[in-house]
Each structure stands twice: as structure tokens, then as C-alpha cells.
Design an enzyme around this catalytic site. Sequence first.
Site, PDB file in Angstrom:
ATOM      1  N   GLU A  80       4.329  35.233  23.276  1.00  0.00           N
ATOM      2  CA  GLU A  80       3.376  34.323  23.924  1.00  0.00           C
ATOM      3  C   GLU A  80       2.064  34.290  23.137  1.00  0.00           C
ATOM      4  OE1 GLU A  80       2.771  35.108  28.089  1.00  0.00           O
ATOM      5  OE2 GLU A  80       1.445  33.369  28.320  1.00  0.00           O
ATOM      6  N   GLU A 129       6.758  30.148  35.871  1.00  0.00           N
ATOM      7  CA  GLU A 129       6.030  30.653  37.047  1.00  0.00           C
ATOM      8  C   GLU A 129       5.309  29.499  37.760  1.00  0.00           C
ATOM      9  OE1 GLU A 129       3.830  34.304  36.322  1.00  0.00           O
ATOM     10  OE2 GLU A 129       5.697  35.352  35.868  1.00  0.00           O
ATOM     11  N   GLU A 184      11.444  37.379  31.933  1.00  0.00           N
ATOM     12  CA  GLU A 184      10.294  38.290  31.719  1.00  0.00           C
ATOM     13  C   GLU A 184      10.577  39.574  32.468  1.00  0.00           C
ATOM     14  OE1 GLU A 184       6.299  36.842  32.368  1.00  0.00           O
ATOM     15  OE2 GLU A 184       6.811  34.865  31.530  1.00  0.00           O
TER      16      GLU A 184
HETATM   17  O1  AHR Z   1       3.806  38.370  30.223  1.00  0.00           O
HETATM   18  C1  AHR Z   1       2.528  38.110  30.706  1.00  0.00           C
HETATM   19  C2  AHR Z   1       2.508  37.053  31.809  1.00  0.00           C
HETATM   20  O2  AHR Z   1       3.207  37.527  32.923  1.00  0.00           O
HETATM   21  C3  AHR Z   1       3.194  35.757  31.493  1.00  0.00           C
HETATM   22  O3  AHR Z   1       2.386  34.886  30.775  1.00  0.00           O
HETATM   23  C4  AHR Z   1       3.459  35.206  32.849  1.00  0.00           C
HETATM   24  O4  AHR Z   1       4.569  34.347  32.883  1.00  0.00           O
HETATM   25  C5  AHR Z   1       3.639  36.432  33.704  1.00  0.00           C
HETATM   26  O5  AHR Z   1       2.873  36.380  34.853  1.00  0.00           O
END
Ligand code: AHR
Length: 514
Positions: free
Chosen positions: A48, A196, A319
Site C-alpha cells: 500500500e 473496507e 488483509e
Molecule cells: O493495512 C492497513 C490498513 O488496514 C488498510 O489500509 C486498511 O484496509 C485496513 O484498515
Amino acid sequence: MKKSSLIIVIFSILNVSLYAQENTGKVTIYTDRSGNKISKHIYGHFAEHLGTCIYGGLWVGENSSIPNEKGYRKDVLNALKRLDIPNLRWPGGCFADEYHWMDGVGPKEDRPKMVNNNWGGTIEDNSFGTHEFLNLCEILGCEPYISGNVGSGSVEEMAKWVEYMTSDGDSPMANLRRKNGREKAWKVKYFGVGNESWGCGGNMRPEYYSDLYRRYATYCRNYDNNQLFKIASGASDYDYNWTEVLMKNIGGQMNGLSVHYYTVKEWGDGKKGSATQFSDNDYYWTMGKALEIEEVLQKHMSIMDKYDQDKRIGLMVDEWGTWFNEEPGTIKGHLYQQNTMRDAFVAALTLNVFHKYPNRIQMANIAQIANVLQSMVLTKDDKMALTPTYHIFEMYKVFQDAVYLPIDIVTDRKEIRGRQIDMVNISAAKKNDIVYIALANIDLENGRNIQLNIPQTKINKVDGRILTSGKITDHNTFENPDLINPQAFNDAKITNGKLKIKLPAKSIVVLEIK
Ligand code: AHR
């Protein structure tokens, strides 16, 4: 109770307490009851635009004094190549729903800057964009997994991104891509429609997201030979209603549904605990929380089963991982954390859970690949350290696309967070006539003598590697990057066709049995 059942109960109580006393365990692996293939995609990763994951972690630019290949750090590239990474998710996370892909293509000097509002307000210069990401996937030999912007982007923008990446025809976006230096379309299979969406991706209700999903997904077209696998933005850990509503409303339109689960103590600034300074109790608590993912996934999977009995839709845990306080001195919001042997256990235990549900769990992505949360690598200027989690992914890569094997285990247990937890956590699978078995002895104090039996199989040869260290808080640093490193494991002995394994306390072993 029937007499025979009573005898079985007495025997199993005796068995457990006997093993408890002697710190022994008995494992049976059933090669004749083999199940489905463990998708290699559960060994996926996540990159990210957050902190120094991309800039400084993967990418330094071609003009950097840090050795690089076309802008990608050479040390990191070489380390990642050894993991056989199957897929890489990008550009977020929360960042994805504020990302406008057009800002990240074309001549670098013309690319506009933006504020990374989610992650510390850092200025993002867009020098790492679509071409840089997809070319990285080609170098790593992995499949890209793109997260599209539903939260603040338009349907047109998403539709054009898909066209830009995957159309080989004489189409406007394919021509723009050619003008920007890439003749042939890339292959992009995995495409996330938002991230999310219940939170940073738009704070939506599941009903509203379902409708938006229909609309956005409609215009994500399959160009030429490219076939998209569309992933709906799924629930946060215990939010089963999100899964229920999405399965009911848009089950027929999706290929995969995501879910996020973090091993975190308590949300809130500074409340998550230190990544490196923790007590034995904290450690056991973390093990319990990591293992709780199984119950959470089971609940999501049983909702999915209700609407999708044929298991057509994949559950994508896109995630997962540990989330501790940022290391002192980190820019707030950059989520840089160290990684100890405790993280190695979380990785091993979680992967062992994923192995058990190969017919539903089709992908997982640990967060994140570099310098953020439970990373594979940590970097500082021109230095790099591999984390204990990296070593687990490297030792476990033999499980990618192997066939899951059911096991029985009798070992002693410990009560953690109100639940009885086996002190030895095991997973087994088979590939090319080799049986692989991973054994994690969670106990911080005591070793374990494990007797391993594979009915109807003569064990001829065994090789193995072990990851362990003097203290559970041990970690690799830039000054001492090799403190934790896998070593050859010589304590598995074949006697009368059976294996006797001496597992040290707090150790993780992967064996290869022929
Ligand atoms: O991994 C960090 C953050 O955690 C991501 O950007 C998000 O999708 C999640 O809340």
C-alpha cells in the site's frame, strides 16, 4: 453414556494428561484421506502507499544511490523473489479509495502530487503508478491484484483503468497506455471493487454498497483474453451481517468476497502494545487472538455456504496480520513496526488455519510486504533486514498448491482467552509424493517429543528446517540482521517406519518426508 464411549473418554483424558506430564504428543497424518489443493494464493502479499512500504521499501527510483533495478531496490527484489510470491495487492487498503490512477501514469514530471490523507498526510508524488506496479509483478512473477476506487472515484474512472491495463485493441485507453510506453496489455485477473467500504472506503451500509458494487462491477469489462475475477469489499472480522447482506444481494455478481482480520489487542492510539516489549502473558494472548481467526472465518464461511453451496465464490482474506504500536520515532500514521518471533508464530498458526479450508479460502494477503505492520522486510536507507515472518513464508512456500492432508493430534493444552489451545500446532500437505509437515511448539518453556505416524506409508527420509531463538522478543535489526534465521533441523529420527521429533520450546519446524 454407552460403556464403549465411556472407555474412549477415559482413555482420551488419560492420553492427554499422560502427554501433558511428559510433554509428548502423538500425530497421525492421513495421506489416504487427502483433500483439496491449498491455493498458492493464500501466500499473497499486500503493498500500500502507506509510510515507507512503496517509497523506500520497494521503490527508490532510478536515480537513487541505493542499488536498484529500474528503480526497484535490488536487495528487496532478491529477497522477495525467494518467496515465490503468487499475488500482490495494490495500491491499498484505505489509500485505494482516494487513489486516482490517471495521476500515476505518463511522464513523471507531469504527474500531480496528492496528500495521503489516510496515512499521516504525507505528500504522494505518484512516481510509482500503474506501470511501475504491474512491471514489478512481472519481475516477481506474481499476479497483480488491483483495488479499485469506489469510495471517491467514478464508475468511468474505474472502467477506464481496466481498459488501460487489459485492452489490446484500438481503444482510447489502450492507445494512451501505448503512448506511455507499454505496447502489450498486462494480464490482470484479480480486481477488488472497493476496500473496507464499511469504513475508510466510504462508510457505507452493506445494502448501499451492494447496489454500488452492481454498478461499478458492470463496467469492469473483460477485454480480449483477459478475464477479471471480481472481489467484493468484505467484512471486518466479526461483522457477519456485512457478509450476509452481500451474499444475499450480490452473490451472483462476484467471484470473491474479502474479509479482514488483524491480530490486534485494542484499537486506539498507543493501545495495541509494543511489537518488541511484551510479557509471556501478552505472547500467549496474541496466540489465542491469532487462532481465533478460525472461528471468525468459519462463521463467514457458513453464511457463504447458505447462499453458495457449490463454493463458487472464494473467501479472500485480503488483509491479515499483527498490528502493534508504531516503533518510537515513526511518523504518526506510517505503521512501521518491528517483527519478533511472536510474529513468526502468528504467521505460522494463521497459515495453518488457512490450509484447513482449501475449498473456500482462495486467497490471503498478509499486511504488508515492507515496512508496514507485519512485514516481510524492513528497510532503512540502504540497509535491509528480513523479518522472522519472512522466514516463515519462505519455509512454508512448499505448501503452495500442495494437497491438504487431515491430521489427528494428541498433545497437552493450555487455557488461553477462555479456550483450550493445543501447545503444538500442526499442518500437513502433499506435493509430488513428498509429505510436508509444519509443527509449531507454542510453549515458551518446554520442548515436546512428538511421535509421528503416517499409516500405510514407509518413511524413508526426512529433512527439515527450524526457526527459533533464545527469547520470544528476539528480532532482526539492521545491526544484527541474522539473529533469527532458519537452521537445519536434525532432531527428527526414523525408528521402525515412524518419526520421532524433538521440538524445542518456542520453535517452528517444517519437515519434508519421503
Ligand atoms: O493495512 C492497513 C490498513 O488496514 C488498510 O489500509 C486498511 O484496509 C485496513 O484498515
